[in-house]
Design a protein around this motif. Structure first.
Motif, mmCIF file in Angstrom:
data_model
loop_
_atom_site.group_PDB
_atom_site.id
_atom_site.type_symbol
_atom_site.label_atom_id
_atom_site.label_comp_id
_atom_site.label_asym_id
_atom_site.label_seq_id
_atom_site.Cartn_x
_atom_site.Cartn_y
_atom_site.Cartn_z
ATOM 1 N N ARG A 32 36.230 39.074 51.427
ATOM 2 C CA ARG A 32 37.306 38.707 50.515
ATOM 3 C C ARG A 32 38.227 37.726 51.223
ATOM 4 O O ARG A 32 38.633 37.966 52.358
ATOM 5 C CB ARG A 32 38.108 39.932 50.087
ATOM 6 C CG ARG A 32 37.334 40.862 49.169
ATOM 7 C CD ARG A 32 38.066 42.147 48.915
ATOM 8 N NE ARG A 32 38.194 42.853 50.205
ATOM 9 C CZ ARG A 32 39.197 43.647 50.525
ATOM 10 N NH1 ARG A 32 40.183 43.863 49.678
ATOM 11 N NH2 ARG A 32 39.243 44.247 51.695
ATOM 12 N N ALA A 33 38.532 36.627 50.552
ATOM 13 C CA ALA A 33 39.499 35.655 51.055
ATOM 14 C C ALA A 33 40.737 35.779 50.185
ATOM 15 O O ALA A 33 40.692 35.545 48.980
ATOM 16 C CB ALA A 33 38.927 34.241 50.986
ATOM 17 N N PHE A 34 41.833 36.208 50.792
ATOM 18 C CA PHE A 34 43.103 36.361 50.081
ATOM 19 C C PHE A 34 43.867 35.051 50.179
ATOM 20 O O PHE A 34 44.130 34.569 51.281
ATOM 21 C CB PHE A 34 43.934 37.494 50.691
ATOM 22 C CG PHE A 34 43.368 38.857 50.438
ATOM 23 C CD1 PHE A 34 43.845 39.624 49.391
ATOM 24 C CD2 PHE A 34 42.357 39.363 51.232
ATOM 25 C CE1 PHE A 34 43.329 40.888 49.142
ATOM 26 C CE2 PHE A 34 41.833 40.620 50.996
ATOM 27 C CZ PHE A 34 42.306 41.382 49.949
ATOM 28 N N VAL A 35 44.214 34.477 49.046
ATOM 29 C CA VAL A 35 45.016 33.256 48.988
ATOM 30 C C VAL A 35 46.462 33.702 48.830
ATOM 31 O O VAL A 35 46.801 34.398 47.864
ATOM 32 C CB VAL A 35 44.581 32.354 47.812
ATOM 33 C CG1 VAL A 35 45.414 31.090 47.766
ATOM 34 C CG2 VAL A 35 43.088 32.041 47.899
ATOM 35 N N LEU A 36 47.313 33.335 49.800
ATOM 36 C CA LEU A 36 48.691 33.811 49.847
ATOM 37 C C LEU A 36 49.672 32.691 49.551
ATOM 38 O O LEU A 36 49.418 31.530 49.859
ATOM 39 C CB LEU A 36 48.993 34.373 51.236
ATOM 40 C CG LEU A 36 48.017 35.418 51.777
ATOM 41 C CD1 LEU A 36 48.410 35.821 53.195
ATOM 42 C CD2 LEU A 36 47.950 36.627 50.870
ATOM 43 N N ASP A 37 50.826 33.061 48.990
ATOM 44 C CA ASP A 37 51.898 32.077 48.803
ATOM 45 C C ASP A 37 52.744 32.024 50.073
ATOM 46 O O ASP A 37 52.456 32.708 51.065
ATOM 47 C CB ASP A 37 52.730 32.382 47.556
ATOM 48 C CG ASP A 37 53.549 33.656 47.645
ATOM 49 O OD1 ASP A 37 53.696 34.235 48.752
ATOM 50 O OD2 ASP A 37 54.067 34.089 46.602
ATOM 51 N N ALA A 38 53.792 31.229 50.065
ATOM 52 C CA ALA A 38 54.632 31.024 51.244
ATOM 53 C C ALA A 38 55.317 32.303 51.723
ATOM 54 O O ALA A 38 55.668 32.431 52.891
ATOM 55 C CB ALA A 38 55.678 29.948 50.960
ATOM 56 N N VAL A 42 49.978 37.852 47.560
ATOM 57 C CA VAL A 42 48.624 37.475 47.167
ATOM 58 C C VAL A 42 48.660 36.754 45.824
ATOM 59 O O VAL A 42 49.149 37.290 44.832
ATOM 60 C CB VAL A 42 47.710 38.720 47.080
ATOM 61 C CG1 VAL A 42 46.327 38.341 46.568
ATOM 62 C CG2 VAL A 42 47.620 39.411 48.429
ATOM 63 N N LEU A 43 48.146 35.525 45.819
ATOM 64 C CA LEU A 43 48.035 34.755 44.578
ATOM 65 C C LEU A 43 46.721 35.063 43.866
ATOM 66 O O LEU A 43 46.676 35.174 42.652
ATOM 67 C CB LEU A 43 48.112 33.251 44.872
ATOM 68 C CG LEU A 43 49.438 32.752 45.420
ATOM 69 C CD1 LEU A 43 49.320 31.284 45.813
ATOM 70 C CD2 LEU A 43 50.534 32.942 44.383
ATOM 71 N N ARG A 44 45.663 35.174 44.655
ATOM 72 C CA ARG A 44 44.348 35.520 44.101
ATOM 73 C C ARG A 44 43.434 35.950 45.236
ATOM 74 O O ARG A 44 43.735 35.738 46.408
ATOM 75 C CB ARG A 44 43.734 34.365 43.312
ATOM 76 C CG ARG A 44 43.341 33.188 44.131
ATOM 77 C CD ARG A 44 42.697 32.089 43.261
ATOM 78 N NE ARG A 44 42.413 30.949 44.073
ATOM 79 C CZ ARG A 44 43.267 29.968 44.338
ATOM 80 N NH1 ARG A 44 44.483 29.988 43.825
ATOM 81 N NH2 ARG A 44 42.912 28.961 45.098
ATOM 82 N N ILE A 45 42.332 36.536 44.859
ATOM 83 C CA ILE A 45 41.319 36.966 45.822
ATOM 84 C C ILE A 45 40.011 36.289 45.450
ATOM 85 O O ILE A 45 39.587 36.346 44.297
ATOM 86 C CB ILE A 45 41.133 38.494 45.793
ATOM 87 C CG1 ILE A 45 42.447 39.197 46.105
ATOM 88 C CG2 ILE A 45 40.033 38.910 46.770
ATOM 89 C CD1 ILE A 45 42.412 40.687 45.840
ATOM 90 N N GLU A 46 39.405 35.648 46.437
ATOM 91 C CA GLU A 46 38.092 35.030 46.250
ATOM 92 C C GLU A 46 37.056 35.920 46.919
ATOM 93 O O GLU A 46 37.208 36.296 48.079
ATOM 94 C CB GLU A 46 38.058 33.631 46.889
ATOM 95 C CG GLU A 46 39.036 32.662 46.294
ATOM 96 C CD GLU A 46 38.713 32.280 44.866
ATOM 97 O OE1 GLU A 46 37.543 32.365 44.454
ATOM 98 O OE2 GLU A 46 39.651 31.897 44.156
ATOM 99 N N HIS A 47 36.013 36.265 46.194
ATOM 100 C CA HIS A 47 34.930 37.070 46.745
ATOM 101 C C HIS A 47 33.860 36.127 47.272
ATOM 102 O O HIS A 47 33.379 35.256 46.541
ATOM 103 C CB HIS A 47 34.369 38.011 45.682
ATOM 104 C CG HIS A 47 35.379 39.027 45.251
ATOM 105 N ND1 HIS A 47 35.517 40.236 45.891
ATOM 106 C CD2 HIS A 47 36.327 38.999 44.291
ATOM 107 C CE1 HIS A 47 36.503 40.915 45.321
ATOM 108 N NE2 HIS A 47 37.007 40.188 44.348
ATOM 109 N N LEU A 48 33.504 36.303 48.532
ATOM 110 C CA LEU A 48 32.519 35.456 49.191
ATOM 111 C C LEU A 48 31.318 36.302 49.587
ATOM 112 O O LEU A 48 31.474 37.373 50.173
ATOM 113 C CB LEU A 48 33.113 34.819 50.452
ATOM 114 C CG LEU A 48 34.482 34.153 50.309
ATOM 115 C CD1 LEU A 48 34.963 33.658 51.662
ATOM 116 C CD2 LEU A 48 34.425 33.023 49.309
ATOM 117 N N THR A 49 30.138 35.827 49.272
ATOM 118 C CA THR A 49 28.913 36.509 49.658
ATOM 119 C C THR A 49 28.112 35.545 50.515
ATOM 120 O O THR A 49 27.608 34.534 50.014
ATOM 121 C CB THR A 49 28.108 36.935 48.419
ATOM 122 O OG1 THR A 49 28.934 37.772 47.611
ATOM 123 C CG2 THR A 49 26.855 37.688 48.810
#
Length: 88
Positions: A32-38, A42-49
């Motif tokens: 899981r890649a958590f995209v964070l704001d300043a 957490v703004l969104r979570i990207e699932h990576l396989t």
């Protein structure tokens, strides 16, 4: 770019480096890649396989684009990516 829904939807602009074709999904790991704001929210979570940590690190690093990214494998923290000074 997707909106910040937090639904874990995948960003179509990123190929999943290290992904195996022809039904070899059993060798894949799920990150899981958590995209964070300043502020660190957490703004969104990207699932990576992908096949391994190195492939996940490479893919998450390419996602930075002015945002902080944290990469996790389950409860195992892998990497924290800061945007470069040029993209802030």
């Amino acid at each position: 770019m997707h909106s910040a829904t937090g639904t874990g939807e995948s960003m179509s602009g990123y190929s999943q480096a290290g992904a195996v074709q022809n039904g070899e999904a059993a060798n894949q790991r799920h990150y899981r890649a958590f995209v964070l704001d300043a502020d660190g929210n957490v703004l969104r979570i990207e699932h990576l396989t992908v096949q391994n940590d190195d492939a996940a690190i490479s893919l998450a690093g390419a996602m930075v684009e002015g945002r902080v990214i944290e990469l996790w494998d389950g409860l195992r923290f892998i990497e924290h990516f800061e945007p470069s000074a040029a993209t802030k």
